[in-house]
Scaffold this motif. Sequence first.
Motif, PDB file in Angstrom:
ATOM      1  N   ALA A   1     -59.166 -10.321 -37.126  1.00 53.76           N
ATOM      2  CA  ALA A   1     -59.758  -9.482 -38.177  1.00 53.76           C
ATOM      3  C   ALA A   1     -60.864 -10.252 -38.906  1.00 53.76           C
ATOM      4  CB  ALA A   1     -58.665  -9.036 -39.150  1.00 53.76           C
ATOM      5  N   SER A   2     -60.587 -11.505 -39.208  1.00 53.12           N
ATOM      6  CA  SER A   2     -61.633 -12.329 -39.845  1.00 53.12           C
ATOM      7  C   SER A   2     -62.773 -12.543 -38.871  1.00 53.12           C
ATOM      8  CB  SER A   2     -61.061 -13.687 -40.270  1.00 53.12           C
ATOM      9  OG  SER A   2     -59.847 -13.530 -40.957  1.00 53.12           O
ATOM     10  N   GLY A   3     -62.418 -12.686 -37.589  1.00 52.41           N
ATOM     11  CA  GLY A   3     -63.445 -12.911 -36.573  1.00 52.41           C
ATOM     12  C   GLY A   3     -64.391 -11.734 -36.436  1.00 52.41           C
ATOM     13  N   LYS A   4     -63.872 -10.542 -36.766  1.00 49.80           N
ATOM     14  CA  LYS A   4     -64.695  -9.340 -36.638  1.00 49.80           C
ATOM     15  C   LYS A   4     -65.902  -9.419 -37.584  1.00 49.80           C
ATOM     16  CE  LYS A   4     -63.988  -4.384 -36.070  1.00 49.80           C
ATOM     17  NZ  LYS A   4     -63.045  -3.257 -36.216  1.00 49.80           N
TER      18      LYS A   4
ATOM     19  N   SER B   1     -68.691  -7.662  -8.939  1.00 48.41           N
ATOM     20  CA  SER B   1     -68.476  -6.283  -8.445  1.00 48.41           C
ATOM     21  C   SER B   1     -67.139  -5.703  -8.919  1.00 48.41           C
ATOM     22  CB  SER B   1     -68.512  -6.274  -6.913  1.00 48.41           C
ATOM     23  OG  SER B   1     -67.320  -6.843  -6.379  1.00 48.41           O
ATOM     24  N   ILE B   2     -66.305  -6.556  -9.508  1.00 48.73           N
ATOM     25  CA  ILE B   2     -65.033  -6.064 -10.027  1.00 48.73           C
ATOM     26  C   ILE B   2     -65.327  -5.253 -11.286  1.00 48.73           C
ATOM     27  CG2 ILE B   2     -62.822  -6.743 -11.069  1.00 48.73           C
ATOM     28  CD1 ILE B   2     -63.001  -9.299  -9.280  1.00 48.73           C
ATOM     29  N   LYS B   3     -64.862  -4.001 -11.287  1.00 46.33           N
ATOM     30  CA  LYS B   3     -65.153  -3.119 -12.429  1.00 46.33           C
ATOM     31  C   LYS B   3     -64.223  -3.490 -13.589  1.00 46.33           C
ATOM     32  CE  LYS B   3     -68.145  -0.236 -10.452  1.00 46.33           C
ATOM     33  NZ  LYS B   3     -68.793  -1.517  -9.976  1.00 46.33           N
ATOM     34  N   ILE B   4     -64.779  -3.573 -14.805  1.00 42.86           N
ATOM     35  CA  ILE B   4     -63.907  -3.812 -15.957  1.00 42.86           C
ATOM     36  C   ILE B   4     -64.126  -2.703 -16.973  1.00 42.86           C
ATOM     37  CG2 ILE B   4     -63.733  -6.320 -15.751  1.00 42.86           C
ATOM     38  CD1 ILE B   4     -65.832  -6.593 -17.955  1.00 42.86           C
ATOM     39  N   SER B   5     -63.049  -2.328 -17.652  1.00 45.00           N
ATOM     40  CA  SER B   5     -63.209  -1.416 -18.789  1.00 45.00           C
ATOM     41  C   SER B   5     -62.558  -2.110 -19.992  1.00 45.00           C
ATOM     42  CB  SER B   5     -62.549  -0.064 -18.499  1.00 45.00           C
ATOM     43  OG  SER B   5     -61.242  -0.275 -18.026  1.00 45.00           O
ATOM     44  N   VAL B   6     -63.123  -1.828 -21.169  1.00 44.71           N
ATOM     45  CA  VAL B   6     -62.678  -2.567 -22.355  1.00 44.71           C
ATOM     46  C   VAL B   6     -62.162  -1.620 -23.429  1.00 44.71           C
ATOM     47  CG1 VAL B   6     -64.315  -4.458 -21.969  1.00 44.71           C
ATOM     48  CG2 VAL B   6     -64.975  -2.544 -23.423  1.00 44.71           C
ATOM     49  N   GLN B   7     -61.224  -2.110 -24.200  1.00 43.24           N
ATOM     50  CA  GLN B   7     -60.695  -1.370 -25.351  1.00 43.24           C
ATOM     51  C   GLN B   7     -60.849  -2.250 -26.582  1.00 43.24           C
ATOM     52  OE1 GLN B   7     -56.806  -0.417 -23.716  1.00 43.24           O
ATOM     53  NE2 GLN B   7     -56.768   1.319 -25.117  1.00 43.24           N
ATOM     54  N   VAL B   8     -61.812  -1.883 -27.443  1.00 40.36           N
ATOM     55  CA  VAL B   8     -62.069  -2.676 -28.638  1.00 40.36           C
ATOM     56  C   VAL B   8     -60.981  -2.364 -29.660  1.00 40.36           C
ATOM     57  CG1 VAL B   8     -63.774  -3.226 -30.440  1.00 40.36           C
ATOM     58  CG2 VAL B   8     -64.544  -2.517 -28.164  1.00 40.36           C
ATOM     59  N   PRO B   9     -60.384  -3.386 -30.273  1.00 42.94           N
ATOM     60  CA  PRO B   9     -59.329  -3.124 -31.260  1.00 42.94           C
ATOM     61  C   PRO B   9     -59.883  -2.335 -32.447  1.00 42.94           C
ATOM     62  CG  PRO B   9     -59.985  -5.452 -31.308  1.00 42.94           C
ATOM     63  CD  PRO B   9     -60.696  -4.823 -30.153  1.00 42.94           C
TER      64      PRO B   9
END
Lengths: 87, 87
Positions: free
Chosen positions: A5-8, B78-86
Amino acid sequence: AGDAASGKKIMSKCQVCHGKDGLAKLPDAPNIAGQKEAYLVKALIAFKDGERKNEQMTVVVKGLSDEDIANVAAYYSSIKISVQVPP
Amino acid sequence: AGDAASGKKIMSKCQVCHGKDGLAKLPDAPNIAGQKEAYLVKALIAFKDGERKNEQMTVVVKGLSDEDIANVAAYYSSIKISVQVPP
């Protein structure tokens, strides 16, 4: 470990190149979404000590304390990633 | 750009630490799944030239030609990544 959270709050210094989501926004920047926290800390300290050299990183990391480094590493490593290996 | 299919054959030298899926299998290794191809090439060349120093990488990269480097970088990027930001 750092505090995500601080890193954000520190992430604003990183997001031009690395994005808020950790997916690189500039061709030379790496993706850092979900990167290993210890690896990010090690890389940031290497840029701070000059062991690793990069124009942008050397400037940005100058303004970061060790606590900032731990926290921003925690933020980016807290981003969940899922992978799809090509067949 | 390199050839991911050819890179898959070289990946056997990388997978102990980085995994077939590009997610680090050892604490010090970074994730390289879906990493930017140019960044991976740049990092591998830096380890080959000694600009960057790491015990394992320096040994592994010695056996790679520039073509191997381009191909294995193509494979991992080429490896597909998807991300979930907190939140």
